[in-house]
Scaffold this motif. Structure first.
Motif, short mmCIF file in Angstrom:
data_model
loop_
_atom_site.label_atom_id
_atom_site.label_comp_id
_atom_site.label_asym_id
_atom_site.label_seq_id
_atom_site.Cartn_x
_atom_site.Cartn_y
_atom_site.Cartn_z
N VAL A 369 38.22 37.74 48.51
CA VAL A 369 38.92 39.01 48.24
C VAL A 369 40.39 38.76 47.97
CG1 VAL A 369 39.63 41.20 49.26
CG2 VAL A 369 37.27 40.40 49.53
N ASN A 371 41.71 36.00 46.68
CA ASN A 371 41.81 35.44 45.33
C ASN A 371 41.66 36.54 44.28
OD1 ASN A 371 40.09 32.64 46.65
ND2 ASN A 371 42.20 32.61 45.94
N TRP A 372 40.77 37.49 44.55
CA TRP A 372 40.57 38.58 43.60
C TRP A 372 41.85 39.41 43.46
CZ3 TRP A 372 40.73 43.87 43.29
CH2 TRP A 372 40.03 44.47 42.26
N ASN A 373 42.50 39.69 44.58
CA ASN A 373 43.74 40.46 44.54
C ASN A 373 44.85 39.70 43.82
OD1 ASN A 373 43.03 42.88 45.88
ND2 ASN A 373 43.01 41.79 47.83
N LYS A 375 44.32 37.94 41.28
CA LYS A 375 43.80 37.78 39.91
C LYS A 375 43.34 36.35 39.62
CE LYS A 375 46.54 41.60 38.09
NZ LYS A 375 47.50 42.06 37.05
N TYR A 377 40.36 34.96 39.38
CA TYR A 377 38.96 35.36 39.31
C TYR A 377 37.99 34.18 39.36
CZ TYR A 377 41.08 39.80 38.01
OH TYR A 377 41.84 40.94 38.00
N ALA A 380 37.63 33.30 42.91
CA ALA A 380 36.90 34.37 43.60
C ALA A 380 35.40 34.28 43.34
CB ALA A 380 37.44 35.73 43.16
N GLY A 406 31.12 41.77 45.56
CA GLY A 406 32.31 41.05 45.13
C GLY A 406 32.11 40.37 43.79
N THR A 409 32.15 43.07 40.99
CA THR A 409 33.52 43.55 40.73
C THR A 409 34.33 42.51 39.97
OG1 THR A 409 33.39 44.79 42.80
CG2 THR A 409 35.56 44.54 41.81
N THR A 410 34.18 41.24 40.33
CA THR A 410 34.92 40.18 39.64
C THR A 410 34.47 40.06 38.20
OG1 THR A 410 35.03 39.01 41.76
CG2 THR A 410 35.65 37.78 39.80
N GLN A 414 36.51 40.71 34.51
CA GLN A 414 36.51 39.74 33.41
C GLN A 414 35.81 40.26 32.17
OE1 GLN A 414 34.67 36.56 35.83
NE2 GLN A 414 36.55 35.36 35.54
#
Length: 539
Positions: A369, A371-373, A375, A377, A380, A406, A409-410, A414
């Motif tokens: 999460v 890493n996702w925040n 960016k 990806y 993540a 997760g 969403t990732t 993309q």
């Protein structure tokens, strides 16, 4: 930059940090040797982390001590213009006693030094108790008479003005102005003014910079020129070498002009109100009156002057010292590496601990999460996929649902809509309500991207059934309805337009055919008429 240290002796306090550093190094070396003997693996992560924490703590506390020493030393840099009330004036009289001042080209066949002496005598008679000092300028500048209200010492000096009073060679007017600035006490209550008596001859061109420094401190400079513009031959200091000398008024005016321009805001100088440089020719009518006008304050009238004061950095170093000292505790108590993941874990672990006891798997999810925040990806996706595989092996349904969500969403971020839908479809009906809502909502977003607004509306309605209070889902539902209605209107408008075009084409064809028939009938009538009108003469 005007870097200065008010109490340089305080810097010796930096040496006091050496014994604690040596003691710390010896103590920690002994402690670490004991740890290494008891550790099974000398290169364990725990051992490395302890060393890093101890090293960070020592460095930060040493930095804190250094900041406190700098604060005590009174280090300052930079300057600031500060207003100051001045009552009356104080004058520093700078006399150029270089050999060029021995030229005999002043009225009554006087040398320039003799003319300066007589001129300054008259000024002292009219100064009426204004404190004054005397500075001699040649190859260097020295304060011959400190600032005083007793002008008799200055009068005695005037009768002895000669190049032989100083052994330094050359002519350096800038050093004379700098020495005059030092003749004024630091917090003098009088508005300072410098009178420079010279012919403008310089072996070292330092006058312009010195004028700028004086104006920067709020000190006005009046340059009184002596001699003629026409060159006169004299002997240099060795008594043998003939040289040409004259009043270099144009050169002085140029220096004055440049200094005033800089004082008005250009080239790094601040605007100092009331300070200016000025050139006055001693032979000019009323020149002495102009010089005296620079020190008149109408009795006891208080004047406002602006001075450039150094910026004290005392508070700056104290704050830095406190910051370094506080950071030393964090460095020793917490591991900074992975600190962001641990922080995120502490905030979200409550949501996962009730569903699963696998703390490490929850930590991986939260790392993904983070890493996702950020960016990131790719990282993540890797962490979510690893968590998904481990959750399937361990049979942890909750972690599996979070990992699937997760990943979806990732992929959505993309723009990989197909992959995102695939992961959403793998979510089970027993997933937490937050995941159910997010699954419907994200599926609606994908449908909107693909232009299927009817399907998007259905998905957003399902999302609202899970969370009726979500405003974003309501907005997207209305947008889907509006897009769907707009698309229907466009289709209807296109169909009506096609029918209208077909009708217009049919009417146009009828008009063309009627026109053709009319032309044919008219042409036939014309031919018949021509045949009737034809006579034998035509043949």
């Amino acid at each position: 930059m005007n870097f200065s240290i008010e109490r340089p002796w305080a810097l010796y306090g930096l040496l006091l940090i050496v014994p604690p550093l040596i003691y710390s190094a010896f103590t920690y070396k002994k402690t670490f040797s004991l740890l290494m003997k008891s550790a099974k693996n000398k290169k364990t992560k725990e051992y490395k982390n302890i060393r890093k924490r101890v090293f960070a703590r020592v460095i930060l506390r040493a930095a804190a001590w250094c900041m406190m020493i700098f604060a005590m030393a009174g280090i300052s840099w930079g300057t600031v213009s500060t207003p100051a009330q001045k009552n009356g004036n104080a004058v520093a009289m700078v006399f150029d006693i270089s050999y060029s001042m021995t030229a005999r080209d002043c009225p009554n066949n006087l040398t320039r030094l003799q003319a300066v002496s007589s001129y300054a005598y008259d000024l002292l008679d009219k100064m009426q108790g204004v404190p004054a000092s005397a500075v001699l300028a040649k190859g260097n500048g020295i304060i011959a008479v400190p600032l005083t209200e007793d002008t008799e010492a200055i009068r005695s000096l005037l009768s002895m003005l000669s190049p032989k009073l100083m052994s330094s060679a050359g002519s350096n007017l800038g050093e004379g102005v700098n020495a005059a600035l030092k003749a004024f006490p630091k917090n003098v209550s009088n508005a300072p003014v410098i009178w420079l008596f010279t012919d403008g001859e310089e072996s070292d061109p330092t006058l312009e910079n010195a004028l700028g420094a004086a104006l920067k401190k709020g000190v006005s400079v009046i340059i009184v020129g002596f001699g003629e513009e026409r060159e006169t031959e004299i002997f240099a200091g060795d008594g043998k070498t003939p040289v040409k000398t004259a009043l270099r008024s144009e050169k002085i005016k140029q220096c004055v002009s440049e200094a005033n321009k800089k004082n008005l805001g250009g080239q790094g100088f601040s605007f100092i109100k009331g300070a200016s440089a000025q050139f006055i020719d001693a032979t000019e009518l009323g020149s002495a009156r102009k010089v005296l006008s620079t020190i008149k304050n109408d009795g006891e009238k208080i004047a406002m002057s602006y001075e450039m004061q150094p910026v004290d950095r005392h508070l700056f170093f104290i704050v830095l010292g406190i910051i370094f000292f506080v950071l030393s505790f964090f460095a020793s108590e917490f591991s900074l590496r992975g600190f962001h993941e641990k922080l995120a874990l502490s905030l979200v672990a409550l949501c996962l601990c009730s569903c699963s006891s696998e703390f490490e798997e929850s930590k991986k999810i939260l790392g993904a999460v983070w890493n996702w925040n950020q960016k990131q990806y790719t990282e993540a996706v890797a962490k979510f996929s690893q968590s998904l595989d481990e959750a399937k092996e361990n049979g942890d349904e909750t972690i599996k649902q979070y990992a699937l969500y997760g990943l979806s969403t990732t992929y959505l971020m993309q723009n990989e809509n197909a992959a995102a839908l695939e992961k959403i479809n793998e979510l089970s009906g027993s997933a937490p309500n937050k995941i159910k809502f997010a699954a419907f909502y994200n599926s609606g977003i994908i449908a909107q991207r693909e232009g299927d607004y009817q399907k998007a509306a259905e998905l957003f309605k399902n999302a609202l059934l899970v969370d009726p209070s979500n405003v974003r889902a309501k907005i997207n539902l209305e947008l889907s309805y509006n897009q769907q209605a707009q698309r229907a209107k466009e289709s209807e408008r296109q169909l009506n337009g096609a029918n209208e075009i077909s009708q217009e084409e049919s009417d146009l064809q009828k008009s063309v055919f009627n026109r053709i028939r009319e032309k044919d009938q008219q042409q036939w009538k014309n031919i018949q008429q021509e045949q009737k009108d034809a006579s034998p003469l035509d043949y």
